[in-house]
Every structure is written in C-alpha cells, then in structure tokens.
Design a protein around this motif. Structure first.
Motif, mmCIF file in Angstrom:
data_model
loop_
_atom_site.group_PDB
_atom_site.id
_atom_site.type_symbol
_atom_site.label_atom_id
_atom_site.label_comp_id
_atom_site.label_asym_id
_atom_site.label_seq_id
_atom_site.Cartn_x
_atom_site.Cartn_y
_atom_site.Cartn_z
ATOM 1 N N ASN A 1 45.092 -64.252 56.743
ATOM 2 C CA ASN A 1 46.451 -64.521 57.213
ATOM 3 C C ASN A 1 46.780 -66.004 57.073
ATOM 4 O OD1 ASN A 1 46.625 -61.815 58.025
ATOM 5 N ND2 ASN A 1 45.796 -62.287 60.054
ATOM 6 N N CYS A 2 47.638 -66.309 56.119
ATOM 7 C CA CYS A 2 48.066 -67.708 55.967
ATOM 8 C C CYS A 2 48.911 -68.111 57.177
ATOM 9 C CB CYS A 2 48.875 -67.882 54.688
ATOM 10 S SG CYS A 2 47.972 -67.445 53.201
ATOM 11 N N GLU A 3 48.829 -69.386 57.531
ATOM 12 C CA GLU A 3 49.565 -69.884 58.686
ATOM 13 C C GLU A 3 50.254 -71.199 58.354
ATOM 14 O OE1 GLU A 3 47.031 -70.263 62.078
ATOM 15 O OE2 GLU A 3 46.950 -68.097 62.445
ATOM 16 N N THR A 4 51.279 -71.517 59.140
ATOM 17 C CA THR A 4 51.936 -72.825 59.044
ATOM 18 C C THR A 4 52.042 -73.427 60.438
ATOM 19 O OG1 THR A 4 54.164 -71.918 59.312
ATOM 20 C CG2 THR A 4 53.328 -72.136 57.058
ATOM 21 N N VAL B 1 66.070 -86.851 58.335
ATOM 22 C CA VAL B 1 67.307 -86.131 58.014
ATOM 23 C C VAL B 1 67.053 -84.794 57.334
ATOM 24 C CG1 VAL B 1 68.684 -88.219 57.840
ATOM 25 C CG2 VAL B 1 67.526 -87.378 55.811
ATOM 26 N N GLU B 2 65.820 -84.499 56.940
ATOM 27 C CA GLU B 2 65.519 -83.195 56.378
ATOM 28 C C GLU B 2 64.044 -82.883 56.606
ATOM 29 O OE1 GLU B 2 66.119 -82.988 52.195
ATOM 30 O OE2 GLU B 2 64.654 -84.508 51.716
ATOM 31 N N GLU B 3 63.691 -81.599 56.482
ATOM 32 C CA GLU B 3 62.322 -81.175 56.723
ATOM 33 C C GLU B 3 61.399 -81.668 55.608
ATOM 34 O OE1 GLU B 3 62.141 -76.958 57.259
ATOM 35 O OE2 GLU B 3 64.007 -76.909 58.381
ATOM 36 N N LEU B 4 60.125 -81.797 55.960
ATOM 37 C CA LEU B 4 59.128 -82.145 54.950
ATOM 38 C C LEU B 4 59.022 -81.015 53.929
ATOM 39 C CD1 LEU B 4 56.327 -83.520 57.306
ATOM 40 C CD2 LEU B 4 57.802 -84.870 55.825
ATOM 41 N N TRP B 5 58.773 -81.376 52.683
ATOM 42 C CA TRP B 5 58.615 -80.355 51.645
ATOM 43 C C TRP B 5 57.346 -80.620 50.848
ATOM 44 C CZ3 TRP B 5 59.066 -82.590 46.719
ATOM 45 C CH2 TRP B 5 59.769 -83.787 46.633
ATOM 46 N N VAL B 6 56.803 -79.541 50.290
ATOM 47 C CA VAL B 6 55.529 -79.615 49.581
ATOM 48 C C VAL B 6 55.730 -79.946 48.113
ATOM 49 C CG1 VAL B 6 53.425 -78.345 48.967
ATOM 50 C CG2 VAL B 6 54.493 -77.986 51.212
ATOM 51 N N ALA B 7 56.717 -79.315 47.485
ATOM 52 C CA ALA B 7 56.899 -79.495 46.041
ATOM 53 C C ALA B 7 58.315 -79.154 45.637
ATOM 54 C CB ALA B 7 55.908 -78.616 45.270
ATOM 55 N N LEU B 8 58.698 -79.618 44.463
ATOM 56 C CA LEU B 8 59.950 -79.208 43.836
ATOM 57 C C LEU B 8 59.765 -77.819 43.234
ATOM 58 C CD1 LEU B 8 60.537 -82.606 42.058
ATOM 59 C CD2 LEU B 8 61.982 -81.714 43.872
ATOM 60 N N ASN B 9 60.783 -77.009 43.349
ATOM 61 C CA ASN B 9 60.715 -75.643 42.836
ATOM 62 C C ASN B 9 61.091 -75.622 41.356
ATOM 63 O OD1 ASN B 9 60.661 -72.906 42.484
ATOM 64 N ND2 ASN B 9 62.404 -72.463 43.816
ATOM 65 N N GLU C 1 65.830 -75.665 45.868
ATOM 66 C CA GLU C 1 65.311 -76.783 45.083
ATOM 67 C C GLU C 1 63.946 -77.244 45.568
ATOM 68 O OE1 GLU C 1 66.407 -81.434 44.047
ATOM 69 O OE2 GLU C 1 67.877 -80.161 45.041
ATOM 70 N N LEU C 2 63.700 -77.151 46.883
ATOM 71 C CA LEU C 2 62.483 -77.687 47.473
ATOM 72 C C LEU C 2 61.658 -76.564 48.086
ATOM 73 C CD1 LEU C 2 64.115 -80.727 49.303
ATOM 74 C CD2 LEU C 2 63.012 -80.729 47.061
ATOM 75 N N LEU C 3 60.355 -76.589 47.867
ATOM 76 C CA LEU C 3 59.455 -75.599 48.446
ATOM 77 C C LEU C 3 58.812 -76.195 49.690
ATOM 78 C CD1 LEU C 3 57.723 -74.161 45.249
ATOM 79 C CD2 LEU C 3 59.665 -73.221 46.527
ATOM 80 N N ARG C 4 59.113 -75.600 50.827
ATOM 81 C CA ARG C 4 58.535 -76.039 52.086
ATOM 82 C C ARG C 4 57.433 -75.082 52.516
ATOM 83 N NH1 ARG C 4 64.103 -77.487 52.455
ATOM 84 N NH2 ARG C 4 64.330 -79.725 52.871
#
Length: 673
Positions: free
Chosen positions: A186-189, A199-207, A167-170
């Motif tokens: 080379n993309c990096e994170t 309680v959950e990881e940060l996410w960039v967008a809804l999928n 559901e979520l794109l991280r």
C-alpha cells in the motif's frame, strides 16, 4: 530514478553533488556517508533558496512496536539502530534550514510509511514550524516492499506521464496511479505546509503528458492560430508529422524567405516570432524553475496590459483566456509578445518587457547569466535594460487592491475587521480594526481603513479595487459601496466587489469548494467565448419553491453555470447560503422593482468586463437618483445603466488565488456564515 529527477523537462532538479553522486548511488556507502550527503545537500538547497528532493531506495527496518524507519546502509547490522540511518529525523532536520523551500522525499523500502518525520519535530525546530514536506512512500509502516516495484513503476510514470494529470505531478496523483499498478503493498503519502509565503503545493515532477510538453506540440494556442492563418494565405505547407518543432519552424522560415509569393512574408514573420517565443519559454524554465506560478503569471499579464495600454501607439491588448494556466499561460504571454506587434513596435521590445515582468513578479534576478545569454542570442540586450527600468517604474505606479473582511462575524456584524492590501495574489500588508458589531460600527471604521491603506502603498501608486468580504445574511441587505469613506461614498472612487465570507474562511463541510470551482470558472469563460451568451442558469419561482428538491438538484450539479434569480422570493435569505455554496457567481435583483430588469439581456455584452462594470452601472443610477446630470455614454456603453438592477456575489480566479493564499495564512479567529 536519478536520471529522471535531474531531467530538466521531468524532475527539473540540479544534482546536489555531481562528483560524489555516483558513489552515493552505488549501494556501497556507509550510514555516516549517507547522513553527511543529505546534510550537505540540505545546506546547498538552503544556500540556493531551493527545494530539496531526497530518494531512499533499498532496505529499511523498524523496531518491534516502534514505527520509526531506519534505512540500512552498507555497514548496517540487522536490528541495530546505531548503524542505521533514521530517515524521519534526517528529513526533519533538512527541512528546518531556513533557506530550504520544501523537502520532497521518496522512500522505497520495507516499512517506508514509518519514515514520516515526528510531528513535534516538524511543528517546532529552529524554524518554529516554518517548513514544507511532501512524502511518497512505497508501503505502510508495517508492510514489506518487494523488489523495488515502487521505484520501477514510479520511474515509468515519470518517464511516460499521466494522461489528463495536469502540468505538475504531485505526490497524491502519483500515489493514486501507483496504487493501480502495485498490488502487494500500500503506497502512502504524507505532507505538511507551514510556510506562510507558499503559493502552491510541492510537486515531484513535470507531467510529460501535459499537451505543452508533448513532442508533437511546440507552439501554443496563439501561435497555432497565427501560423494557421498565415499558412492559409501561402498554401502547400502542411504541418510536419513531428509538429512545428524548432527545426520545422526554421525550415519553414527559410522557405518563406526564399519565396516571393503573396503571403510568404507573413509566414516568415510568424515563424521568426514563434522561434523567439520558444527560445524565451525554454530560458524562463531554466532560469525561473519552480518560482513561476499561475497566479504570478496572471500578475505578469496585468503588468504587460498596463504597459501596452500606455504605449504610444498602444499595443494590441493582452487578454489570455481565463482557463489557460501554467506553461500554457507562459507560452501565451510570450507568443503574444512575439506575434502581436504594433506598427511601430518590435517583438524584441515586448519579449523583453515580458521577461522583466516575470523577474519582478517572481522575485528573480534579471541580471542572471541565463537571461544575459538569452538577450544576446535574440539581440535584445538594450531592449532588456530598457524593459527592466520600465518595470521598476511600473512597480511604483501599480494599482493595489484592498480587502475588507467581515468573515469573523458570528452571525452578521463582526467585532473586528480584517484588512489586507495587496498587488498580487498575496497580502502584503495586514491589519485588524476593532469595531462595534453593528452596521454603524463597521461603517465608522471605513474612513480610517482607507487612510491606513493610502499610507501603505508606494508613492505614485493607487488603490482602485476594494473587495468587501461579507457573511451571507448581509449580502442581501447591505450595500457597502454606498457607505461613507470620508468625503464620498466608498464606491464613488473605488471598484467595490462583494465576496462571500464562506469562500475566504471555508467551513469544514465545504472543504475543496474553491479548487473545484476553478475548473467551473474556466468552463464558463469557454462557454461565453463559444456562443457569446452570459453562462447563467436563471432560476424561476418553480425552480426554488421546493427547497429540498433545489438542494438535491444543486448537489447533482443540475445547474452547472453561474446561478441567477429572476425574482426575489420571500425565502431568499434562507436560500442564499445554499446557493453560494454551489456556484462561484450568484446574481439576484437588487429590489422587487428590478425584477425583469433589462440588465439580464445586456449581461451577454458585458460578461467579460464583470464584476468591475457593475460599480459603473451603480454610479449612473446613484447620480440619477440625486438629480445629477446624465453623462454621455462611451461607444458600446449605451446599455450599461441597465446592469444597475443586478446584485452579485462574484468569486473569480483572481479572488480564488487570494483565498488560497489566505488558507495558508489564516488569522487566529476564523468564522464565516
């Protein structure tokens, strides 16, 4: 990029400066303007208690031999740090504001990887390290980035989504997808999570590829089932090509309202319910945003179940499949409220209860303008007021869970017991109880722990469940539910469940075990729903005699369900930790006398009620052992006592939620065996 990030169904961001934003994105702004804009956006995020999303697109430079990224503004000179924007420092300062719940940074410049904030700045600052960051960068610190390829491909991914991407794109998932599209860099994170309450990881967008977000899918599992059954009794109305979207449902409702044919009334009721549920889903997304999490929704479902059971007459029980999560779970809860109505109930009463529970569990304002507007639209203003009052009363009478952990033990018995009290996925109260590193020393502290817990819970609340976290060597020899808790054994009045310490304080070589087993638990529930049998791989003596071969089979996931032993092998103590590392649920006979117990056969009937029902089976055996009178079995419980011969280490989704929280709030001393 800005359009996608501010799309409610993709980036879900609110523009930080609707008036000055176009100028900021014009490419004609100075370094000072950029810095001022970022700081102003950070202050707005701080005031709103929100996450901040920053995107730096354009040119970047780094000094020779110094991995520090300087973003180039319109007035920046090549090789001049003073006229440039130091990205890492700006990002670190933004995340240091106490109200900012996280900073998501996208960087598409040459040397983008040099934009990671300094580790010392993140670990210190005025927030003392209480910050969250997720960075997705176009290139490594010593690479060039070409033609904004990163931004174009990222925009394409956000617009079209990632199949089977959740559901979520991280940042991690997007980096993998971008790597397959961009070959010249080379993309990096990079990421950091120092927030003890996250309680959950940060996410960039809804999928947008998530099934519940596809244009052809506007109703959930429950809605599809009820609508399909209703239309079967009123044939001639196939699903439209665009799916049952709101327009199609309104048209169906009007057709059913105009018909006197048998079955039309039920179709109209279902269409009405689905429209109300859909309206509520949209309102919750706009109102709650990122505050809604799967663990919080599971707590909402538990609250609604308690409220439905207390109704007179009781409402249909809410039992969402354990494998449903995210938006699918939200839609399931709301469709259940709108469609599964008792004889005397109304959909609006239950929808209002659901909204009130979401407000309570997600710490949201039930008097928000969006909620008021929704209540007026669905004609549920009074129902909402009543539901908020009922939820407040339910909060006071909520049943709490107690966690007693021996995970700090070096071998078997610890020198201190870690104790948490919680009514959701996080520990609300925590205390350490020193003890002698013996069984007697541990058990001697149990009455004091129970007394401490009762002092912490609100007046009128109760403590029903006790999770006892035990090192592997003790699982086979200690039955904590039989230990004295004062005037009676611990398990006489509480539902005691054994948990393996290695799931709470996960050793490094098993990192990721809990997250991978989440999917496994969901498959187990699906299998049981499909065939009605307990999803257990039973291992006989031939399966475990060769321990090297067993380890190889476990590694290749030959046994992909729960694992049960149909006997007690002599080397069980040597096997138990290996088995626990490869299954979230392990079953074994309590004693040699319990081998071939009839309990194995009745697992099918009780699987959905486990592990809680084990303790009731144990109680029946204990009462019989001390000569107590037999109590009549409730309908359907005639064979419950047969479960008493089975011991279990059980790690369900609720427990893994707590383990995830613990991972983000570890005590100083972590050791598990």
């Amino acid at each position: 990029m800005h359009e996608l990030l501010t799309d409610p169904e993709i980036g879900a961001c609110v523009p930080s400066d609707p008036d000055g934003g176009p100028v900021l994105r014009s490419g004609k702004v100075s370094g000072r303007q950029i810095e001022d804009a970022v700081r102003a956006a950070a202050r707005r995020a701080h005031e709103a208690g929100a996450e901040l999303v920053l995107a730096f697109l354009g040119h970047g430079q780094t000094p020779m031999g110094d991995a520090t990224l300087y973003y180039m503004a319109d007035d920046t000179l090549a090789g001049d740090a003073a006229s440039s924007v130091q990205v890492g420092k700006l990002v670190a300062d933004a995340g240091d504001l106490p109200g900012v719940k996280g900073v998501i940074t996208l960087i598409d410049t040459c040397h983008a990887g040099a934009g990671v904030p300094d580790a010392k700045a993140l670990a210190g600052g005025f927030g003392l390290g209480n910050n969250r960051h997720s960075l997705l960068m176009a290139a490594s610190a010593h690479q060039k980035a070409y033609d904004l390829d990163f931004s174009r491909e990222l925009a394409s991914l956000l617009r079209h989504g990632i199949p089977d991407g959740g559901e979520l794109l991280r940042a991690g998932a997007l980096k993998v997808a971008l790597t397959n599209r961009i070959l010249k860099q080379n993309c990096e994170t990079s990421g950091r999570d120092g927030d003890p309450d996250a309680v959950e990881e940060l996410w960039v967008a809804l999928n947008v590829q998530r099934p519940s977000w596809r244009p052809s899918r506007h109703i959930g599992v429950l809605g599809s089932q009820d609508l399909g059954e209703a239309l079967a009794a009123w044939p001639g109305h196939p699903a439209p090509a665009g799916g049952w979207n709101p327009s199609a449902l309104r048209a169906l409702r009007e057709q059913a309202a105009a018909s006197e044919a048998p079955g039309a009334l039920r179709v109209r009721q279902v269409a009405d319910g689905l429209l109300d549920a859909g309206t509520t889903v949209d309102m919750v997304h706009s109102w709650a945003g990122r505050a809604v999490t799967t663990p919080a929704l599971r707590s909402v479902a538990a609250d609604l179940t308690a409220a439905y059971d207390a109704a007179d007459p009781s409402f249909d029980p809410l039992r969402p499949p354990k494998w449903i999560e995210g938006t699918d779970l939200l839609r399931y809860i709301l469709e259940h409220a709108a469609l599964r109505v008792s004889v005397t109930g109304t959909p609006m009463v239950r929808l209002a209860q659901a909204v009130a529970a979401i407000a309570d569990r997600c710490d949201l304002d039930s008097e928000d303008q969006l909620v008021d507007a929704w209540a007026k639209r669905v004609h549920g203003v009074v129902e909402l007021s009543d539901a908020v009052a009922r939820q407040a009363a339910l909060r006071l009478g909520r049943t709490w869970r107690l966690v007693i952990s021996l995970h700090t033990a070096r071998i078997d018995w610890p020198e201190s017991l870690s104790v948490w009290l919680h009514d959701g996925e996080r520990g609300e109260h925590h205390e350490e109880f020193p003890c002698e590193p013996t069984r007697a020393g541990v058990e001697a502290r149990l009455p004091e722990i129970i007394g401490w817990a009762w002092k912490k819970v609100p007046e009128g609340a109760g403590i029903k469940n006790i999770d006892v976290v035990v090192p592997a060597p003790l699982l086979l020899t200690w039955e904590p539910e039989k230990a004295s808790a004062g005037r009676s054994p611990l398990g006489a009045e509480h539902t005691v469940v054994l948990r393996w310490a290695g799931r709470l304080a996960v050793p490094g070589y098993l990192a990721g075990m809990n997250e991978r087993d989440r999917d496994r638990l969901k498959r187990l529930d699906e299998q049981h729903l499909g065939d009605g049998h307990a999803p257990v791989d039973w291992l006989a003596d031939d399966d475990i005699r060769d321990t090297a071969l067993l380890a190889e089979r476990l590694g290749w996931r030959v046994y992909d369900r729960a694992i049960g032993l149909d006997h007690r092998p002599r080397h069980l103590a040597e096997l138990v930790e290996t088995l626990l590392a490869h299954t979230p649920i392990l079953l074994w006979p309590r004693t040699d006398a319990d081998v071939d117990s009839r309990g194995y056969d009745c697992l099918d009937a009780y699987w959905e009620q486990l592990p809680e029902q084990f303790i009731e089976a144990y109680r029946r055996r204990w009462r019989a052992e001390v000569g107590g009178p037999a109590r009549p079995a409730r309908p359907g419980d005639e064979h419950l006592a047969d479960l008493a011969g089975i011991r279990a280490a059980w790690h369900d989704l609720h427990w893994l939620d707590f383990c995830r929280w613990f991972e983000q709030h570890p005590p100083t001393n972590q050791w598990s065996a």
